[in-house]
Design a protein around this motif. Structure first.
Motif, PDB file in Angstrom:
ATOM      1  N   GLN A 142       0.825  -1.204   0.000  1.00  0.00           N
ATOM      2  CA  GLN A 142       0.000   0.000   0.000  1.00  0.00           C
ATOM      3  C   GLN A 142       0.864   1.261   0.000  1.00  0.00           C
ATOM      4  N   ILE A 143       2.049   1.153   0.592  1.00  0.00           N
ATOM      5  CA  ILE A 143       2.947   2.305   0.643  1.00  0.00           C
ATOM      6  C   ILE A 143       3.619   2.510  -0.713  1.00  0.00           C
ATOM      7  N   HIS A 144       4.040   1.400  -1.346  1.00  0.00           N
ATOM      8  CA  HIS A 144       4.615   1.460  -2.699  1.00  0.00           C
ATOM      9  C   HIS A 144       3.813   0.506  -3.577  1.00  0.00           C
ATOM     10  N   PRO A 145       2.826   1.023  -4.320  1.00  0.00           N
ATOM     11  CA  PRO A 145       1.940   0.152  -5.119  1.00  0.00           C
ATOM     12  C   PRO A 145       2.665  -0.654  -6.201  1.00  0.00           C
ATOM     13  N   GLU A 146       3.933  -0.319  -6.507  1.00  0.00           N
ATOM     14  CA  GLU A 146       4.671  -1.114  -7.492  1.00  0.00           C
ATOM     15  C   GLU A 146       4.946  -2.524  -6.956  1.00  0.00           C
ATOM     16  N   ILE A 147       4.870  -2.683  -5.637  1.00  0.00           N
ATOM     17  CA  ILE A 147       5.048  -4.001  -5.025  1.00  0.00           C
ATOM     18  C   ILE A 147       3.714  -4.730  -5.106  1.00  0.00           C
ATOM     19  N   GLN A 148       3.641  -5.744  -5.922  1.00  0.00           N
ATOM     20  CA  GLN A 148       2.392  -6.476  -6.121  1.00  0.00           C
ATOM     21  C   GLN A 148       2.408  -7.764  -5.306  1.00  0.00           C
ATOM     22  N   VAL A 149       1.318  -8.000  -4.582  1.00  0.00           N
ATOM     23  CA  VAL A 149       1.205  -9.163  -3.713  1.00  0.00           C
ATOM     24  C   VAL A 149       0.016  -9.994  -4.182  1.00  0.00           C
ATOM     25  N   LYS A 150       0.299 -11.206  -4.628  1.00  0.00           N
ATOM     26  CA  LYS A 150      -0.737 -12.082  -5.169  1.00  0.00           C
ATOM     27  C   LYS A 150      -0.965 -13.252  -4.223  1.00  0.00           C
ATOM     28  N   PRO A 151      -2.193 -13.449  -3.735  1.00  0.00           N
ATOM     29  CA  PRO A 151      -2.471 -14.591  -2.847  1.00  0.00           C
ATOM     30  C   PRO A 151      -2.344 -15.917  -3.596  1.00  0.00           C
ATOM     31  N   LEU A 152      -1.727 -16.906  -2.941  1.00  0.00           N
ATOM     32  CA  LEU A 152      -1.570 -18.234  -3.539  1.00  0.00           C
ATOM     33  C   LEU A 152      -2.372 -19.290  -2.796  1.00  0.00           C
ATOM     34  N   GLY A 153      -3.079 -18.883  -1.746  1.00  0.00           N
ATOM     35  CA  GLY A 153      -3.837 -19.840  -0.955  1.00  0.00           C
ATOM     36  C   GLY A 153      -3.032 -20.347   0.226  1.00  0.00           C
ATOM     37  N   GLN A 154      -3.736 -20.816   1.259  1.00  0.00           N
ATOM     38  CA  GLN A 154      -3.127 -21.357   2.477  1.00  0.00           C
ATOM     39  C   GLN A 154      -2.174 -20.352   3.130  1.00  0.00           C
ATOM     40  N   GLY A 155      -2.533 -19.060   3.050  1.00  0.00           N
ATOM     41  CA  GLY A 155      -1.747 -18.022   3.695  1.00  0.00           C
ATOM     42  C   GLY A 155      -0.471 -17.641   2.976  1.00  0.00           C
ATOM     43  N   ARG A 156      -0.226 -18.194   1.787  1.00  0.00           N
ATOM     44  CA  ARG A 156       0.985 -17.904   1.035  1.00  0.00           C
ATOM     45  C   ARG A 156       0.713 -16.803   0.011  1.00  0.00           C
ATOM     46  N   VAL A 157       1.763 -16.023  -0.287  1.00  0.00           N
ATOM     47  CA  VAL A 157       1.634 -14.957  -1.274  1.00  0.00           C
ATOM     48  C   VAL A 157       2.852 -14.964  -2.195  1.00  0.00           C
ATOM     49  N   GLU A 158       2.668 -14.382  -3.365  1.00  0.00           N
ATOM     50  CA  GLU A 158       3.752 -14.193  -4.323  1.00  0.00           C
ATOM     51  C   GLU A 158       3.987 -12.698  -4.463  1.00  0.00           C
ATOM     52  N   VAL A 159       5.249 -12.280  -4.339  1.00  0.00           N
ATOM     53  CA  VAL A 159       5.591 -10.863  -4.381  1.00  0.00           C
ATOM     54  C   VAL A 159       6.394 -10.579  -5.644  1.00  0.00           C
ATOM     55  N   ILE A 160       5.924  -9.615  -6.442  1.00  0.00           N
ATOM     56  CA  ILE A 160       6.596  -9.218  -7.678  1.00  0.00           C
ATOM     57  C   ILE A 160       6.615  -7.699  -7.746  1.00  0.00           C
ATOM     58  N   TYR A 161       7.743  -7.149  -8.137  1.00  0.00           N
ATOM     59  CA  TYR A 161       7.841  -5.702  -8.322  1.00  0.00           C
ATOM     60  C   TYR A 161       7.599  -5.370  -9.790  1.00  0.00           C
ATOM     61  N   ARG A 162       6.658  -4.476 -10.046  1.00  0.00           N
ATOM     62  CA  ARG A 162       6.355  -4.025 -11.410  1.00  0.00           C
ATOM     63  C   ARG A 162       6.766  -2.560 -11.524  1.00  0.00           C
ATOM     64  N   GLU A 163       7.558  -2.250 -12.518  1.00  0.00           N
ATOM     65  CA  GLU A 163       7.938  -0.857 -12.735  1.00  0.00           C
ATOM     66  C   GLU A 163       6.709  -0.046 -13.105  1.00  0.00           C
ATOM     67  N   PRO A 164       6.603   1.200 -12.643  1.00  0.00           N
ATOM     68  CA  PRO A 164       5.408   2.014 -12.894  1.00  0.00           C
ATOM     69  C   PRO A 164       5.081   2.098 -14.382  1.00  0.00           C
ATOM     70  N   GLY A 165       3.816   1.832 -14.697  1.00  0.00           N
ATOM     71  CA  GLY A 165       3.359   1.958 -16.078  1.00  0.00           C
ATOM     72  C   GLY A 165       3.581   0.750 -16.946  1.00  0.00           C
ATOM     73  N   THR A 166       4.182  -0.336 -16.403  1.00  0.00           N
ATOM     74  CA  THR A 166       4.480  -1.488 -17.243  1.00  0.00           C
ATOM     75  C   THR A 166       3.373  -2.524 -17.253  1.00  0.00           C
ATOM     76  N   ALA A 167       2.544  -2.548 -16.199  1.00  0.00           N
ATOM     77  CA  ALA A 167       1.495  -3.566 -16.130  1.00  0.00           C
ATOM     78  C   ALA A 167       0.426  -3.110 -15.153  1.00  0.00           C
ATOM     79  N   PRO A 168      -0.838  -3.548 -15.370  1.00  0.00           N
ATOM     80  CA  PRO A 168      -1.895  -3.212 -14.413  1.00  0.00           C
ATOM     81  C   PRO A 168      -1.640  -3.891 -13.084  1.00  0.00           C
ATOM     82  N   ARG A 169      -2.102  -3.254 -12.042  1.00  0.00           N
ATOM     83  CA  ARG A 169      -1.895  -3.795 -10.703  1.00  0.00           C
ATOM     84  C   ARG A 169      -2.733  -5.035 -10.488  1.00  0.00           C
ATOM     85  N   THR A 170      -2.097  -6.084  -9.913  1.00  0.00           N
ATOM     86  CA  THR A 170      -2.797  -7.321  -9.598  1.00  0.00           C
ATOM     87  C   THR A 170      -3.612  -7.146  -8.333  1.00  0.00           C
ATOM     88  N   ALA A 171      -4.877  -7.578  -8.380  1.00  0.00           N
ATOM     89  CA  ALA A 171      -5.727  -7.467  -7.199  1.00  0.00           C
ATOM     90  C   ALA A 171      -5.206  -8.374  -6.106  1.00  0.00           C
TER      91      ALA A 171
END
Length: 337
Positions: free
Chosen positions: A280-309
């Motif tokens: 939330q502080i740096h929206p370029e950090i995208q956090v994708k839920p993988l289930g069972q409390g696990r997440v995948e973290v990917i950094y997207r440069e601004p303007g390169t891709a839509p933000r993952t919900a």
């Protein structure tokens, strides 16, 4: 003490170029050096569950030596004529596929050693770390590869240390010792003292006390800036939990477990909740839920891709909700005014 279950993958063409005939002539010595715990956590000894070596056709003459040492040997001859004429091989891509497959399918695996100084393997290191594996690589202290791998891998074997292992002999255990001590690996003497860009940004942030929004604790700002700096070095790649935790340990307030009454994960209940907050502080950090409390973290440069919900974060004071991405419309259609 339990041994470390490890996989050893050797990029022979690359290693031979750095250490020459000693790689073969002293195979049993440097292999014992690794088994006895060189650069392992807490000096734990290793048990190699798989050992593989990859080379070009010209080095297949060494197959008997490596097979006697328990290696599976792969002749990775190139297929394109121009690569064959240039002496190239397909070892890199074969090693990459094997590294990912072994990381995902080998049960109770603790570590993977990718013995190469080729910087092309940095993305492989990052991907293999994602299941939680410890990764060790090689690196030449006389060029940038040692420092580069030091920023990504959990440990790096510099070539001076590797060559010294050609003469390694297991020490005799003293009567008062519980076990034979692990080999001592000195830091590279030829490596110039250079501060990594990430560490420089951490020190700068801590020194200046830059916190941004005063309603958000400063350690969260520093944590978000750390992950952003980490992602800028490897955009569009998965940032492993191991790599993130290692970066955050430079923040005094950070801990991954309860200690002295301090809540872990910068005051959040787990790693996933902390990463959702930092995103939330740096929206370029995208956090994708993988289930069972696990997440995948990917950094997207601004303007390169839509933000993952991402999943809704924990309720915290002075916290603005994430904007939901507006669904795209087929070409030619426009949303009503």
């Amino acid at each position: 003490m339990a041994r470390l279950n490890s996989v050893l993958l050797v990029d022979f063409d690359n290693l031979y170029g750095a250490a020459e005939e000693g790689v073969v002539n002293n195979l049993s010595n440097w292999l014992l050096w690794l088994e006895d715990g060189a650069l392992s956590p807490s000096g734990k000894k290793r048990r190699f569950v798989r050992k593989r070596v990859y080379w070009n056709l010209q080095f297949d003459k060494y197959r008997p030596d490596f097979e006697r040492a328990g290696f599976e040997a792969f002749n990775c001859r190139a297929l394109a004529k121009r690569k064959i004429s240039a002496g190239k091989s397909s070892a890199d891509i074969v090693m990459t596929m094997d590294a990912i497959e072994l990381a995902m399918k080998t049960r109770k695996l603790d570590e993977m050693i990718i013995l190469t100084t080729d910087s092309d393997f940095v993305p492989v290191v990052n991907r293999v770390q994602n299941p939680g594996l410890r990764v060790v690589t090689g690196g030449k202290e006389t060029d940038p590869t040692y420092e580069l791998f030091s920023q990504h891998a959990d440990a790096v074997i510099h070539m001076a240390a590797f060559r010294s292992a050609f003469d390694y002999q297991r020490a005799v255990r003293k009567w008062y010792q519980f076990r034979i001590p692990a080999p001592v690996v000195p830091p590279p003497s030829l490596q110039r003292e250079r501060q990594s860009p990430l560490l420089g940004r951490v020190i700068s942030a801590l020194a200046t006390g830059e916190t941004g929004d005063s309603r958000i604790p400063p350690e969260l700002h520093r944590g978000a800036s750390l992950i952003k700096a980490l992602g800028e070095r490897m955009p569009d790649q998965v940032l492993s939990k191991t790599k993130i935790v290692r970066a955050l340990t430079t923040i005094p307030e950070f801990t991954a477990e309860y200690a002295n009454g301090v809540r872990p994960w910068l005051g959040h209940k787990n790693f996933a909740a902390m990463m959702r907050r930092l995103s939330q502080i740096h929206p370029e950090i995208q956090v994708k839920p993988l289930g069972q409390g696990r997440v995948e973290v990917i950094y997207r440069e601004p303007g390169t891709a839509p933000r993952t919900a991402a999943a809704e974060p924990e309720a915290l004071p002075a916290q603005a909700p994430l904007d939901e991405a507006e669904p795209s419309l087929p070409e030619g259609l426009h949303s009503p005014a």
